[in-house]
Scaffold this motif. Structure first.
Motif, mmCIF file in Angstrom:
data_model
loop_
_atom_site.group_PDB
_atom_site.id
_atom_site.type_symbol
_atom_site.label_atom_id
_atom_site.label_comp_id
_atom_site.label_asym_id
_atom_site.label_seq_id
_atom_site.Cartn_x
_atom_site.Cartn_y
_atom_site.Cartn_z
ATOM 1 N N ASP A 13 34.892 -85.664 41.449
ATOM 2 C CA ASP A 13 35.749 -85.393 42.600
ATOM 3 C C ASP A 13 37.067 -86.160 42.566
ATOM 4 O O ASP A 13 37.786 -86.183 43.546
ATOM 5 N N ARG A 33 24.741 -97.317 46.923
ATOM 6 C CA ARG A 33 24.663 -96.097 47.737
ATOM 7 C C ARG A 33 23.421 -95.284 47.432
ATOM 8 O O ARG A 33 22.764 -94.778 48.329
ATOM 9 N N SER A 34 23.094 -95.132 46.150
ATOM 10 C CA SER A 34 21.978 -94.244 45.815
ATOM 11 C C SER A 34 20.710 -95.018 45.449
ATOM 12 O O SER A 34 19.641 -94.431 45.388
ATOM 13 N N VAL A 91 24.775 -88.602 43.377
ATOM 14 C CA VAL A 91 24.588 -87.604 44.446
ATOM 15 C C VAL A 91 23.180 -87.022 44.369
ATOM 16 O O VAL A 91 22.479 -86.872 45.385
ATOM 17 N N LYS A 92 22.747 -86.709 43.160
ATOM 18 C CA LYS A 92 21.410 -86.111 43.022
ATOM 19 C C LYS A 92 20.316 -87.112 43.407
ATOM 20 O O LYS A 92 19.312 -86.734 44.009
ATOM 21 N N ARG A 128 20.220 -87.156 47.171
ATOM 22 C CA ARG A 128 19.596 -85.943 47.728
ATOM 23 C C ARG A 128 18.090 -85.978 47.528
ATOM 24 O O ARG A 128 17.318 -85.560 48.394
ATOM 25 N N SER A 180 29.047 -89.832 39.048
ATOM 26 C CA SER A 180 28.946 -89.556 40.490
ATOM 27 C C SER A 180 27.866 -88.525 40.801
ATOM 28 O O SER A 180 27.142 -88.651 41.784
ATOM 29 N N GLU A 181 27.742 -87.491 39.961
ATOM 30 C CA GLU A 181 26.779 -86.449 40.288
ATOM 31 C C GLU A 181 25.341 -86.958 40.136
ATOM 32 O O GLU A 181 24.445 -86.535 40.855
#
Lengths: 177, 304
Positions: B81, B250-251, B279-280, B283, B275-276
């Motif tokens: 992003d 964060r994750s 994100v995964k 999620r 980053s992805e």
């Protein structure tokens, strides 16, 4: 409204041809499918007026000429298109120099897969080793190829049987079994 | 021969922005680059609507390879992003009509600036790396003609000397990114400014890597199943960044390459660079069903 770009038939075919060519050389010995049979599509995907081409076949030479390429002797050619490989061809192809390995030629030739010599390929792109059966080449072709090249000098081979393609870049060591 | 046979039907724009001759030239040079792994091949590097040095080399390779069925992912320092990645992704989608994705597992073509995704790439995937400086010898030999001769002679003594001097001066190899690596036992290449963490991912990988420097007009490649060995001394082993023990704030994911984020109180927190992947992981933590691919590093270690 935004138009979605759509490739022309020519563009789509060249793209698919190059995809097969690229993966054939990235994975030597692994068979790839070309969009159609024959060598003409490779001319379309690669050749233009910046190229010097050797092409014994009349119709193919005409096609190459129409792209603007110069027709030259094998020694001066950066691309050679031949339905049948002649015995002396490995010695006549340009191999580039240590300074400019990119000047080595690309040989696109007809061959027969599944009949003929059993060869074992090793080198970059080959997971361990791969054994393929390739016919339609002169008897001592692979020995002559090995003698003619000294890495990183050498030439690339794209062998075409109908709509199937096998790539043998200069980095591949070929052993006749 | 008639005039008709010499022309093509009118098109509002060349598919994929580059015209036919530009694509054919890049194709010919990619063939040679794949055939001589790690050897820099000169190419014309056409103009694209982006300043040189912002990924024009990678963009030209991507535009040559794309077709409407090819799913494209673009990353910049691991992030999907960032401005550079988002602009390039949008441009490719606009001129080639390709579907885009952020998921490494879904992508067919991954154009990347300075990172290799944490999930293992498959043998049908192409990784295109943007390269600012393709010449590993430049710090020791600024004259590119002499550097070319040194590559021709496999004369890499000065590279070893440079590493030796770093060890003598600083006690360790100071080269952080673009770690010089020997490809197929013959050519030393720069793997582009990927961190040391990512270099082992290129060794005997299943995917095809194409590295392209638009400003410097050089293209080179690492085919699948090709040896990529970072230059090291036998008694000073290759070391990746010490990120194995860090946890993403964060994750919560652990054992991957991290970005350090300085805090006001002088301390720092860490965030996973891919980053992805982060994100995964988030999620999945939130109960969504997400496919996580196999990763190169397991528990912060690269299995050898």
């Amino acid at each position: 409204m935004r138009l979605q770009p759509v490739p022309s038939d020519f563009e789509a075919r060249c793209n698919a041809t190059f995809d097969a060519v690229m993966w054939a050389l990235a994975r030597p010995g692994v068979m790839r499918d070309l969009p159609q049979a024959g060598l003409a599509q490779v001319v379309e995907a690669l050749i233009d007026r910046e190229c010097a081409v050797h092409c014994p076949d009349e119709a193919l030479a005409m096609l190459a000429r129409r792209t603007g390429a110069e027709l030259v002797a094998p020694e001066a050619a950066d691309h050679v298109f031949a339905e049948t490989v002649t015995p002396e061809m490995p010695d006549r192809l340009a191999c580039g120099s240590d300074l400019h390995p990119e000047d080595g030629a690309t040989l696109v030739a007809g061959a027969v897969f599944g009949a003929g010599q059993r060869v074992c390929l090793t080198g970059p792109g080959v997971d361990g080793e791969v054994i393929v059966i390739i016919g339609g080449l002169p008897g001592d072709f692979w020995q002559r190829r090995a003698r003619a090249m000294r890495y990183p000098m050498g030439f690339e081979m794209l062998l075409v049987d109908g709509a199937r393609l096998i790539g043998v870049p200069r980095s591949t060591v070929v052993e006749v079994l | 021969m008639t005039l008709q046979t010499l022309t093509k039907p009118w098109e509002p724009m060349s598919y994929g922005f580059l015209d036919g001759s530009a694509k054919r030239e890049i194709r010919r040079k990619m063939i040679k680059a794949i055939a001589v792994p790690g050897c820099q091949m000169p190419y014309a590097s056409r103009e694209v609507p982006m300043a040189r040095g912002w990924g024009t080399g990678g963009l030209q390779v991507s535009l040559t390879l794309v077709n409407p069925a090819m799913r494209v992912k673009v990353i910049d320092q691991g992030a999907d992003d960032s401005v550079n990645a988002a602009s390039i992704r949008r441009f490719i989608a606009r001129v080639a009509g390709t579907p885009t994705t952020m998921d490494t597992l879904e992508a067919d073509l991954i154009q990347s600036r300075h990172r290799i995704p944490e999930e293992v790439l498959r043998e049908d995937q192409v990784l295109v790396l943007q390269v600012p400086n393709p010449e590993p010898l430049r710090p020791v030999q600024p004259n590119m003609s002499i550097a070319r001769q040194m590559h021709a002679d496999a004369d890499y003594g000065r590279m070893w000397l440079q590493l030796y001097e770093q060890i003598v001066r600083s006690g360790r190899v100071m080269q952080g990114a673009s770690y010089p690596s020997l490809v197929h036992g013959r050519h030393v290449m720069t793997p582009s400014p990927i961190p040391r963490w990512d270099v082992p991912k290129l060794h005997m990988a299943k995917h095809l890597t194409i590295l392209s420097a638009g400003r410097e007009k050089r293209i080179f490649a690492v085919p699948p199943f090709t040896r990529v060995e970072p230059l090291v001394f036998s008694d000073v082993p290759y070391k990746v960044e010490d990120h194995a023990g860090l946890t993403c704030h964060r994750s919560g994911t652990r054992g991957f390459f991290m970005n350090e984020i300085p805090q006001d109180d002088g301390s720092s927190v860490f965030e996973v660079s891919d980053s992805e992947w982060g994100v995964k992981a988030i999620r999945r933590r939130d109960g969504e069903e997400v496919a996580l691919g196999e990763t190169w590093y397991k528990n912060g270690k690269m299995p050898s």
